[in-house]
Design an enzyme around this catalytic site. Structure first.
Site, PDB file in Angstrom:
ATOM      1  N   ARG A  82      -1.500   9.383  -4.956  1.00 50.49           N
ATOM      2  CA  ARG A  82      -1.034   8.407  -3.976  1.00 50.49           C
ATOM      3  C   ARG A  82      -1.346   8.891  -2.575  1.00 50.49           C
ATOM      4  O   ARG A  82      -1.031  10.016  -2.201  1.00 50.49           O
ATOM      5  CB  ARG A  82       0.477   8.193  -4.122  1.00 50.49           C
ATOM      6  CG  ARG A  82       1.135   7.352  -3.020  1.00 50.49           C
ATOM      7  CD  ARG A  82       1.071   5.883  -3.320  1.00 50.49           C
ATOM      8  NE  ARG A  82       1.530   5.051  -2.233  1.00 50.49           N
ATOM      9  CZ  ARG A  82       2.759   4.594  -2.084  1.00 50.49           C
ATOM     10  NH1 ARG A  82       3.697   4.903  -2.953  1.00 50.49           N
ATOM     11  NH2 ARG A  82       3.062   3.798  -1.068  1.00 50.49           N
ATOM     12  N   ARG A  93      -1.186   0.884  -5.770  1.00 52.80           N
ATOM     13  CA  ARG A  93      -0.860   2.302  -5.743  1.00 52.80           C
ATOM     14  C   ARG A  93      -0.900   2.920  -7.129  1.00 52.80           C
ATOM     15  O   ARG A  93      -0.608   2.249  -8.106  1.00 52.80           O
ATOM     16  CB  ARG A  93       0.494   2.552  -5.103  1.00 52.80           C
ATOM     17  CG  ARG A  93       1.589   1.771  -5.769  1.00 52.80           C
ATOM     18  CD  ARG A  93       2.758   1.451  -4.907  1.00 52.80           C
ATOM     19  NE  ARG A  93       2.357   0.718  -3.746  1.00 52.80           N
ATOM     20  CZ  ARG A  93       3.146   0.454  -2.731  1.00 52.80           C
ATOM     21  NH1 ARG A  93       4.379   0.834  -2.746  1.00 52.80           N
ATOM     22  NH2 ARG A  93       2.724  -0.220  -1.699  1.00 52.80           N
ATOM     23  N   ASP A  96       4.441   4.858  -7.155  1.00 55.81           N
ATOM     24  CA  ASP A  96       5.397   4.675  -6.065  1.00 55.81           C
ATOM     25  C   ASP A  96       6.759   5.094  -6.594  1.00 55.81           C
ATOM     26  O   ASP A  96       7.190   4.619  -7.647  1.00 55.81           O
ATOM     27  CB  ASP A  96       5.419   3.199  -5.645  1.00 55.81           C
ATOM     28  CG  ASP A  96       6.295   2.943  -4.436  1.00 55.81           C
ATOM     29  OD1 ASP A  96       6.366   3.811  -3.549  1.00 55.81           O
ATOM     30  OD2 ASP A  96       6.911   1.865  -4.370  1.00 55.81           O
ATOM     31  N   ASP A  98      10.686   5.420  -5.265  1.00 55.95           N
ATOM     32  CA  ASP A  98      11.619   5.103  -4.188  1.00 55.95           C
ATOM     33  C   ASP A  98      13.009   5.604  -4.544  1.00 55.95           C
ATOM     34  O   ASP A  98      13.520   5.319  -5.634  1.00 55.95           O
ATOM     35  CB  ASP A  98      11.702   3.586  -3.969  1.00 55.95           C
ATOM     36  CG  ASP A  98      10.459   3.013  -3.336  1.00 55.95           C
ATOM     37  OD1 ASP A  98       9.848   3.705  -2.502  1.00 55.95           O
ATOM     38  OD2 ASP A  98      10.105   1.875  -3.659  1.00 55.95           O
TER      39      ASP A  98
END
Length: 160
Positions: A82, A93, A96, A98
């Protein structure tokens, strides 16, 4: 501390990337995987001219602080290829990760906002989270299952 992490990918073998990231998250220092949702296929959001995403959510028990955990998440993303580009949002991507929730803490620091500021607006996060923790409160927002029930989920499907 119980932390909730959202996972997503839509480049390369996205399912393998998400599965692999779940394994790596369980190997973080002072951290163990408590629960993992199914994988969900989700239409791209924001920039819609890209492949569908594979999304999931995990709950971790961790002795890491929020900033240290976030740093580890970003390192895992980098290890998976990434590259974060300033100003680019919602693009394709390889991975990811989060940090969505960190216990019942509310954190608003540069580069770290918990609860994630858009958590309650995104079906691709709320549906998998409701699968593993429907009664979980989102500080200042509401209960995960109730929020998920009100969310439009067109095109989002669990992967068997």
């Amino acid at each position: 501390m119980v932390a909730v992490v959202g996972l997503g990918a839509n480049l390369g073998d996205a399912e393998a990337s998400v599965h692999g990231a779940i394994v790596v998250l369980d190997l973080l220092p002072a951290t163990r995987l408590l629960r993992a949702s199914k994988l969900y296929r989700t239409p791209a959001w924001g920039q819609t001219e890209q492949p569908d995403f594979i999304n999931a959510v995990v709950m971790l028990e961790t002795g890491l602080g929020a900033r240290a955990l976030l740093d580890r998440l970003l390192a895992i993303e980098r290890d998976c290829g990434r590259i974060r580009t300033a100003g680019e949002r919602w693009g394709p991507r390889t991975l990811d990760l989060d940090l969505l929730l960190f216990g019942d803490e509310v954190i608003n620091e540069p580069g770290l906002q918990v609860p994630h500021p858009h958590l309650h607006e995104r079906a691709f996060v709320l549906l998998p989270l409701a699968e593993i923790a429907p009664e979980l409160p989102i500080p200042g927002i509401g209960i995960v299952g109730e929020l998920a029930a009100m969310m439009a989920s067109d095109g989002i499907e669990a992967i068997p």
